[in-house]
Design an enzyme around this catalytic site. Structure first.
Site, short mmCIF file in Angstrom:
data_model
loop_
_atom_site.label_atom_id
_atom_site.label_comp_id
_atom_site.label_asym_id
_atom_site.label_seq_id
_atom_site.Cartn_x
_atom_site.Cartn_y
_atom_site.Cartn_z
N HIS A 80 -23.31 -9.32 -74.59
CA HIS A 80 -23.31 -10.01 -73.30
C HIS A 80 -23.67 -9.02 -72.19
CE1 HIS A 80 -22.43 -13.13 -70.45
NE2 HIS A 80 -21.53 -12.39 -69.83
N CYS A 98 -27.97 -14.70 -70.42
CA CYS A 98 -27.30 -13.68 -69.61
C CYS A 98 -28.22 -12.49 -69.36
CB CYS A 98 -26.00 -13.24 -70.25
SG CYS A 98 -26.17 -12.52 -71.90
#
Length: 558
Positions: free
Chosen positions: A485, A189
């Site tokens: 994230h 990510c």
């Protein structure tokens, strides 16, 4: 999955996934395809027909991440997935039901497999209106030839049909051209978030879509099998092809691993480090092609033409006022969060809600003021004053001599403790504007302020012209320092979009303002408004200078 160049090797899967495929082949993948469901916004999730609300087989919970075992189809939550693996031998591989991503229960990480990617993409293509049943062939057709936006000179029938097809696909889509998800290849990510920002940086977008880098000639000239610049070029082609199915940047990941071998792993990396590494890779490759020097100040590579600015550092003798000035190139500016007005409980692990500035909430302008504020240097950093001819106490002040076309502001969210010998993340809210005037932070403004706003002449001050910027991308980080994230928010035609790996969705600007920003990308105003023109209607001429659109800027800083 799209066909890959034979010169490239896909990242090796984890040993547990390799063992699973050796024992069971593709049986689990094939049976899973019937359970995949593609939503209207392009997400693909696992939908078991025998239950409306999936629940963990251990705790009966339905909240948080749920995983389905590839062997027995048992559903487990993140708290019990390891327990399932330990109790059932050979059940190490599962699938994240919400994201349709492979997950190794023993490695406790996402893993990438091109065969699984092919199954998911095939399902996505099949579910699209008019989609083909053979997703692999459909991907081949989409990636076999670049759908560029040509100048229109000497277009043959095939190229004309290509442009018409692109416009038709653009008209049927609710999203702007170039907006497409990127599949997570296993804790990537950090890469996807930065790539989304770079893809929509106007100078880079114009450069690659106008065929300024020719991959065929590059490979013939260099003879290299792996080229980061060629793979970035291929990424732009794929993302701006009009296709909406999530794209897997496996080739680019592999090329980046070759360039930055010390970061080659499936572990989560820092998005800012990846950003610097990619720009360095572009600079290194283009410097060889242009036979230019490695001096970042005069470098004409696309990375430095777009992102390079110049910082000024003034170290001043407190006794006599003598000032020593140095200049350093930069591709971004790292800013400390201004925590002077906040309590310790607000700074660590407790994000505070946005309120009025009077309450002491950190602002971007406060961070920039902190960056350009004069600070007294320690006793171990005394200046050897040329006027006093001895070591003297001194102060240091930073300012910006020249602004870049694309301004990247990196917010430092890691605090290091020398006493405790540990680091922690600062989960602190930061207010940031969508329109930013950098005039107060220019060297000319700082120097005038230091001398009572007297008028000075500054040659070559901010030669790029504009000091007014518009934001076009925000990279936000959620979670802890060790694990978290990254997502990217893109501002296209004054509409915000959230890019969460393969998922792309519209969001309100309040969501963006409330995000835990980590990197902010601004572009000079004329370039921002030019970039908002519809690419399906405006053609970019091959070999056109991607910076011509900045001409005529009337917002020069004086």
């Amino acid at each position: 999955m799209c066909e890959r160049n034979s010169l490239y090797t896909n990242p090796k899967p984890c040993k547990h996934l390799a063992d699973y495929k050796l024992r069971r082949g593709f049986n689990g993948y094939d049976s899973l395809q019937n359970c995949l469901k593609t939503t209207p916004n392009g997400r693909t999730r696992v939908d078991k027909h025998n239950t409306k609300i999936p629940r963990c087989s251990f705790c009966n919970g339905s909240q948080g991440r749920l995983y389905i075992c590839l062997v027995c189809s048992s559903i487990s939550c993140s708290s019990h997935i390891l327990f399932h693996t330990q109790s059932e031998k050979g059940h190490e591989v599962a699938i994240d039901m919400e994201r349709s991503e492979l997950y190794c229960c023993l490695c406790r990480d996402q893993v990438y497999d091109p065969d699984f990617d092919k199954v998911v993409v095939s399902k996505q293509v099949k579910d699209l209106p008019g989609g083909k049943s053979n997703g692999f062939e459909a991907c081949r057709e989409r990636s076999s030839k670049r759908k560029r936006i040509d100048s229109g000179i000497g277009l043959d029938l095939k190229k004309s049909k290509l442009l018409i097809s692109m416009r038709d696909r653009r008209a049927k889509s609710c999203y702007p051209l170039g907006l497409r998800g990127l599949n997570n290849l296993g804790s990537t990510c950090f890469m996807n978030s930065v790539l989304q920002a770079l893809l929509h940086a106007p100078p880079l977008r114009n450069y690659f879509l106008s065929d300024r880098h020719n991959s065929v000639q590059c490979r013939k000239r260099s003879g290299e099998k792996v080229c980061l610049l060629c793979d970035i070029d291929a990424l732009y082609s794929a993302m701006f092809s009009g296709d909406r199915a999530p794209y897997s940047p496996a080739q680019l990941l592999y090329s980046w691993w070759q360039h930055s071998s010390n970061l080659a792993s499936y572990e989560e990396q820092d998005a800012h480090e990846f950003f610097i590494s990619v720009l360095d890779g572009i600079h290194e490759k283009e410097s060889k092609m242009l036979n230019s020097c490695k001096d970042d100040v005069d470098c004409q590579c696309i990375a430095h033409r777009a992102f390079s600015g110049l910082l000024r550092s003034d170290v001043r003798c407190i006794s006599c006022g003598f000032t020593s000035t140095t200049y350093d190139p930069c591709v971004d500016i790292s800013l400390n969060l201004d925590t002077s007005n906040l309590s310790p409980s607000d700074v660590a692990n407790k994000p505070i809600k946005p309120t009025d500035e009077k309450t002491g909430v950190s602002t971007l302008s406060g961070c920039l003021n902190l960056f350009t504020r004069a600070e007294k240097l320690g006793s171990d950093q005394k200046l050897h004053c040329q006027n006093c001819q001895e070591l003297r106490d001194s102060s240091k002040q930073m300012s910006i001599r020249r602004l870049p076309l694309v301004l990247c502001l990196h917010i430092k969210r890691v605090e290091h403790s020398l006493v405790r010998k540990m680091s922690r993340k600062i989960d602190q809210y930061l207010q940031f504007p969508f329109s930013l005037d950098m005039t107060p932070y220019l060297s000319s403004s700082i120097t005038r302020s230091r001398f009572g706003n007297r008028i000075f002449t500054f040659e070559h001050e901010n030669s790029n012209g504009c000091a007014e910027y518009e934001i076009f991308s925000v990279i936000a980080h959620s979670g802890m320092l060790e694990s978290g994230h990254y997502v990217t928010y893109l501002r296209l035609k004054n509409q915000w979009y959230k890019c969460d790996d393969a998922w792309v969705s519209e969001v309100d600007e309040e969501i963006v303002r409330a995000s835990e920003c980590y990197m902010l990308f601004y572009v000079q105003k004329p370039l921002y408004y030019k970039a908002n023109e519809d690419l399906s209607c405006v053609r970019i001429s091959p070999r056109r200078d991607p910076f011509l659109s900045t001409a005529g800027c009337s917002s020069n800083a004086k």
